[in-house]
Design an enzyme around this catalytic site. Structure first.
Site: not given
Length: 215
Positions: A121, A139
């Site tokens: 991420k 997220d």
């Protein structure tokens, strides 16, 4: 409504609310963005933006960062949480950037994800926001909303990312992932969501999701 139709509806609605998408984390280059994103793990962007000016005043590049001790870094970033782990990662990744990349943040996933404290991420955020490469960092807000909107089964963030990339056009990824984050923060919280506020979920959410909503 099919997922493709939902995707078009989502993009159209989010463009109305968030026509521009400023990067939430203050930074001036790929290195300061990388550090800010690393610090944002389990910490709000607002808090990170309050801490990074103090850190970057001392070291805004890997060469100056390695001159600080891990303990010095930890003292500065302590309000962000997880400071023992984050301070060690910041020091170590800065040394790796010097040793292997001439102090420059690499612009590819393989080298980014090799760095301590940098997962997929974080790497995706850097690729997207620092280098303009199409990416869809997932997220908690994006994972939550795409499940609520019936765009993914919500099994895990890896599946959510695959589904997002499948149904949303590539040229929209960099802007869209920020729009969804902004919408999640202001309209669709994890706890006690309200239909009167979360109008996108009201329009396309499943019955299973909507039963947990308040008016």
């Amino acid at each position: 409504m099919t997922r493709k139709e939902k995707a078009e509806f989502i993009m159209e609605e989010l463009d109305k609310v968030y026509p521009t998408t400023p990067v939430p984390l203050d930074h001036k280059d790929p290195y300061t963005l990388l550090i800010a994103v690393l610090l944002s793990a389990q910490c709000t962007d607002v808090r990170v933006n309050k801490i990074t000016p103090y850190l970057f005043a001392k070291a805004d590049n890997p060469y100056d960062m390695v001159k600080l001790s891990v303990e010095e870094i930890r003292e500065i970033i302590k309000p962000c949480g997880l400071s023992p782990r984050k301070s060690k990662a910041i020091h170590e990744l800065s040394q790796i950037l010097i040793d292997k990349h001439n102090g420059i943040v690499p612009d590819n996933y393989k080298d980014l994800e090799f760095l301590p404290g940098v997962g997929h991420k974080t790497a995706a955020v850097v690729m997207s926001q620092a280098f303009g490469v199409p990416a869809f960092p997932v997220d908690t807000h994006i994972h939550r909303l795409l499940y609520r909107w019936g765009m993914t089964n919500g099994k895990n963030v890896e599946q959510t990312e695959k589904d997002a990339k499948k149904y949303f056009p590539k040229e929209h990824w960099n802007k869209l992932h920020l729009q969804i984050i902004f919408y999640g923060r202001s309209h669709s919280p994890a706890r006690s969501p309200k239909l009167s506020v979360d109008y996108i979920t009201e329009a396309i959410g499943s019955k299973k999701v909507l039963k947990d909503y308040k008016p």
